[in-house]
Design a protein around this motif. Structure first.
Motif, PDB file in Angstrom:
ATOM      1  N   ALA A  35      -4.422  -1.884   1.681  1.00 18.35           N
ATOM      2  CA  ALA A  35      -3.058  -2.122   1.192  1.00 18.35           C
ATOM      3  C   ALA A  35      -2.345  -3.094   2.130  1.00 18.35           C
ATOM      4  O   ALA A  35      -2.736  -3.253   3.287  1.00 18.35           O
ATOM      5  N   GLY A  37       1.909  -4.660   3.063  1.00 17.42           N
ATOM      6  CA  GLY A  37       3.237  -4.079   3.295  1.00 17.42           C
ATOM      7  C   GLY A  37       3.414  -3.700   4.763  1.00 17.42           C
ATOM      8  O   GLY A  37       2.493  -3.828   5.576  1.00 17.42           O
ATOM      9  N   SER A  38       4.591  -3.184   5.099  1.00 14.85           N
ATOM     10  CA  SER A  38       4.901  -2.855   6.504  1.00 14.85           C
ATOM     11  C   SER A  38       4.144  -1.625   6.974  1.00 14.85           C
ATOM     12  O   SER A  38       3.741  -1.540   8.134  1.00 14.85           O
ATOM     13  N   THR A  39       3.970  -0.655   6.081  1.00 15.82           N
ATOM     14  CA  THR A  39       3.499   0.658   6.534  1.00 15.82           C
ATOM     15  C   THR A  39       2.119   0.644   7.195  1.00 15.82           C
ATOM     16  O   THR A  39       1.956   1.262   8.247  1.00 15.82           O
ATOM     17  N   PRO A  40       1.105  -0.049   6.620  1.00 11.16           N
ATOM     18  CA  PRO A  40      -0.218   0.052   7.259  1.00 11.16           C
ATOM     19  C   PRO A  40      -0.408  -0.826   8.504  1.00 11.16           C
ATOM     20  O   PRO A  40      -1.481  -0.803   9.107  1.00 11.16           O
ATOM     21  N   LEU A  66      -5.464  -3.843  -2.969  1.00  9.12           N
ATOM     22  CA  LEU A  66      -4.828  -3.261  -4.145  1.00  9.12           C
ATOM     23  C   LEU A  66      -4.206  -4.290  -5.073  1.00  9.12           C
ATOM     24  O   LEU A  66      -4.232  -4.135  -6.295  1.00  9.12           O
ATOM     25  N   ASP A  67      -3.584  -5.322  -4.479  1.00  8.59           N
ATOM     26  CA  ASP A  67      -2.723  -6.155  -5.327  1.00  8.59           C
ATOM     27  C   ASP A  67      -2.493  -7.537  -4.733  1.00  8.59           C
ATOM     28  O   ASP A  67      -2.821  -7.794  -3.570  1.00  8.59           O
ATOM     29  N   TYR A  80      -0.918 -11.855  -0.303  1.00  7.42           N
ATOM     30  CA  TYR A  80      -1.531 -10.692   0.334  1.00  7.42           C
ATOM     31  C   TYR A  80      -2.875 -11.041   0.968  1.00  7.42           C
ATOM     32  O   TYR A  80      -3.305 -10.392   1.914  1.00  7.42           O
ATOM     33  N   GLY A 132       0.190   2.641   0.376  1.00  6.09           N
ATOM     34  CA  GLY A 132       1.573   2.870   0.794  1.00  6.09           C
ATOM     35  C   GLY A 132       2.286   3.473  -0.412  1.00  6.09           C
ATOM     36  O   GLY A 132       1.671   3.753  -1.447  1.00  6.09           O
ATOM     37  N   ILE A 133       3.572   3.665  -0.287  1.00  5.41           N
ATOM     38  CA  ILE A 133       4.342   4.163  -1.447  1.00  5.41           C
ATOM     39  C   ILE A 133       5.648   3.379  -1.505  1.00  5.41           C
ATOM     40  O   ILE A 133       6.313   3.164  -0.478  1.00  5.41           O
ATOM     41  N   HIS A 138       6.009   3.967  -6.451  1.00  4.05           N
ATOM     42  CA  HIS A 138       4.801   3.270  -6.917  1.00  4.05           C
ATOM     43  C   HIS A 138       3.669   3.354  -5.898  1.00  4.05           C
ATOM     44  O   HIS A 138       3.910   3.435  -4.699  1.00  4.05           O
ATOM     45  N   ILE A 139       2.431   3.317  -6.390  1.00  2.00           N
ATOM     46  CA  ILE A 139       1.257   3.036  -5.567  1.00  2.00           C
ATOM     47  C   ILE A 139       0.672   1.737  -6.092  1.00  2.00           C
ATOM     48  O   ILE A 139       0.691   1.486  -7.288  1.00  2.00           O
ATOM     49  N   PHE A 141       1.011  -1.773  -7.231  1.00  2.00           N
ATOM     50  CA  PHE A 141       2.241  -2.197  -7.915  1.00  2.00           C
ATOM     51  C   PHE A 141       2.340  -1.515  -9.281  1.00  2.00           C
ATOM     52  O   PHE A 141       2.780  -2.099 -10.269  1.00  2.00           O
ATOM     53  N   ARG A 167      12.731  -8.912   1.958  1.00  2.00           N
ATOM     54  CA  ARG A 167      12.782  -9.121   3.410  1.00  2.00           C
ATOM     55  C   ARG A 167      11.664 -10.034   3.916  1.00  2.00           C
ATOM     56  O   ARG A 167      11.767 -10.612   4.987  1.00  2.00           O
ATOM     57  N   PHE A 168      10.590 -10.168   3.141  1.00  2.00           N
ATOM     58  CA  PHE A 168       9.473 -11.016   3.568  1.00  2.00           C
ATOM     59  C   PHE A 168       9.663 -12.477   3.141  1.00  2.00           C
ATOM     60  O   PHE A 168       8.908 -13.345   3.551  1.00  2.00           O
ATOM     61  N   LYS A 202      11.616   6.658   2.538  1.00  2.00           N
ATOM     62  CA  LYS A 202      10.503   7.045   1.656  1.00  2.00           C
ATOM     63  C   LYS A 202      10.546   8.536   1.318  1.00  2.00           C
ATOM     64  O   LYS A 202       9.701   9.029   0.562  1.00  2.00           O
TER      65      LYS A 202
HETATM   66  C1  F6R Z   1       0.982  -3.117  -1.068  1.00  2.00           C
HETATM   67  C2  F6R Z   1       1.247  -2.120  -2.081  1.00  2.00           C
HETATM   68  C3  F6R Z   1       2.578  -1.473  -2.226  1.00  2.00           C
HETATM   69  C4  F6R Z   1       3.160  -1.014  -0.887  1.00  2.00           C
HETATM   70  C5  F6R Z   1       4.513  -0.338  -1.089  1.00  2.00           C
HETATM   71  C6  F6R Z   1       5.142   0.046   0.225  1.00  2.00           C
HETATM   72  O1  F6R Z   1      -0.343  -3.595  -1.149  1.00  2.00           O
HETATM   73  O2  F6R Z   1       0.377  -1.845  -2.835  1.00  2.00           O
HETATM   74  O3  F6R Z   1       2.456  -0.365  -3.063  1.00  2.00           O
HETATM   75  O4  F6R Z   1       2.270  -0.142  -0.272  1.00  2.00           O
HETATM   76  O5  F6R Z   1       5.367  -1.194  -1.791  1.00  2.00           O
HETATM   77  O6  F6R Z   1       5.420  -1.090   0.974  1.00  2.00           O
HETATM   78  P1  F6R Z   1       5.912  -0.995   2.480  1.00  2.00           P
HETATM   79  O7  F6R Z   1       4.780  -0.423   3.263  1.00  2.00           O
HETATM   80  O8  F6R Z   1       6.211  -2.400   2.887  1.00  2.00           O
HETATM   81  O9  F6R Z   1       7.112  -0.103   2.484  1.00  2.00           O
END
Ligand code: F6R
Length: 261
Positions: A35, A37-40, A66-67, A80, A132-133, A138-139, A141, A167-168, A202
């Motif tokens: 995945a 995003g910021s979380t991983p 994932l996307d 990505y 992430g969520i 969503h998981i 997109f 923000r990105f 979250k």
């Molecule tokens: C990213 C993805 C999204 C993110 C989710 C959380 O590949 O599939 O589902 O995991 O939008 O994003 P962050 O981690 O930036 O809060």
């Protein structure tokens, strides 16, 4: 579902990296679902450390993301593919030809999405899928109302996700509106799922996912249907869980608990 509670983001990232590292050590040819995003990011940092300092070997691994945003090719800084190169692939010994990200550019998305699904199947399926969520639950997109049986396909992002991801980008208008995403059905076929969530922003989505009804209005709730899903949370992200004392109790008791694995 196994809820793993960590004191903070760093501890959560290390717990998640530990799960991933075990999969790779047990099966050097593992297929990893990844995945962005910021979380991983913290988890990827720890995996890089494990590779450098403890020899964690990614040379036989295959990856599937994932996307991807529609319209961005891999050289675009917000794609990505670019994210994965910068935050993981360039710092581990994965064979770049064994890394896969859904096609952001295609003359025939239907065919290229079907080809992505086929490639996952040909690789033997995904051994562990990182998730992430979104703040809307969503998981990948798979936005609210996505079919829980969906496959890799084109999706339109919600305004909430566009705002979250602005923000990105330089301006919110630069955020692509369309994406290609694995479906919920695709994700549920992975042998193991690991969902990471950090921060109070979250907490509502996590509560809906873990304790709410299984519903397409929170596609992360589909993890309730999976026999091997791990939910890695920091204390802020678990703030709205009704059963949080129980999850903590289970975790405290786990070292002495009877096991079959
Ligand atoms: C990213 C993805 C999204 C993110 C989710 C959380 O590949 O599939 O589902 O995991 O939008 O994003 P962050 O981690 O930036 O809060």
């Amino acid at each position: 579902m196994q809820v793993v509670i960590s004191a903070d983001y760093e501890e959560m990232s290390k717990a998640a990296a530990g799960v991933m590292a075990k999969v790779v050590r047990d099966k050097p040819t593992a297929v990893l679902g990844l995945a962005t995003g910021s979380t991983p990011l913290g988890m990827y940092k720890e995996l890089i450390r494990l590779h450098r300092e403890e020899g964690l070997d990614f040379s036989g691994v295959t990856t599937f993301n994932l996307d991807e945003y529609v319209g961005l090719d891999g050289s675009h800084e917000q794609s990505y593919r670019y994210f994965m190169t910068e935050n993981l692939f360039k710092d581990i010994n994965v064979n770049i030809d064994s890394t896969n990200v859904p096609p952001g550019i295609s003359d025939d998305f239907k065919a290229s999405c079907a080809a992505y699904e086929e490639k996952i199947r040909d690789a033997g399926g995904i051994d562990v899928q990182v998730l992430g969520i979104g703040s809307d639950g969503h998981i990948a997109f798979n936005e609210p109302s996505s079919s829980l049986a969906s496959r890799t396909r084109l999706k339109t992002l919600t305004q909430q996700t566009i705002d979250d991801n602005a923000r990105f980008f330089e301006t919110p208008e630069d955020v692509p509106v369309y994406c290609v995403t694995m479906g919920v059905g695709t994700i549920l076929e992975a042998k193991k799922l690991i969902l990471l969530a950090s921060g109070a922003g979250k907490a509502d989505a996590v509560a809906d996912a873990v304790e709410g009804p299984v519903s397409s209005m929170c596609t992360a709730s589909a993890l309730q249907l999976h026999p091997d899903s791990i939910i890695c949370l920091d204390t802020a992200a678990m703030g709205k869980l009704q059963m949080r004392e129980y999850y903590q109790w289970v975790q405290d008791k786990r070292p002495g608990a009877p096991r079959w694995d």
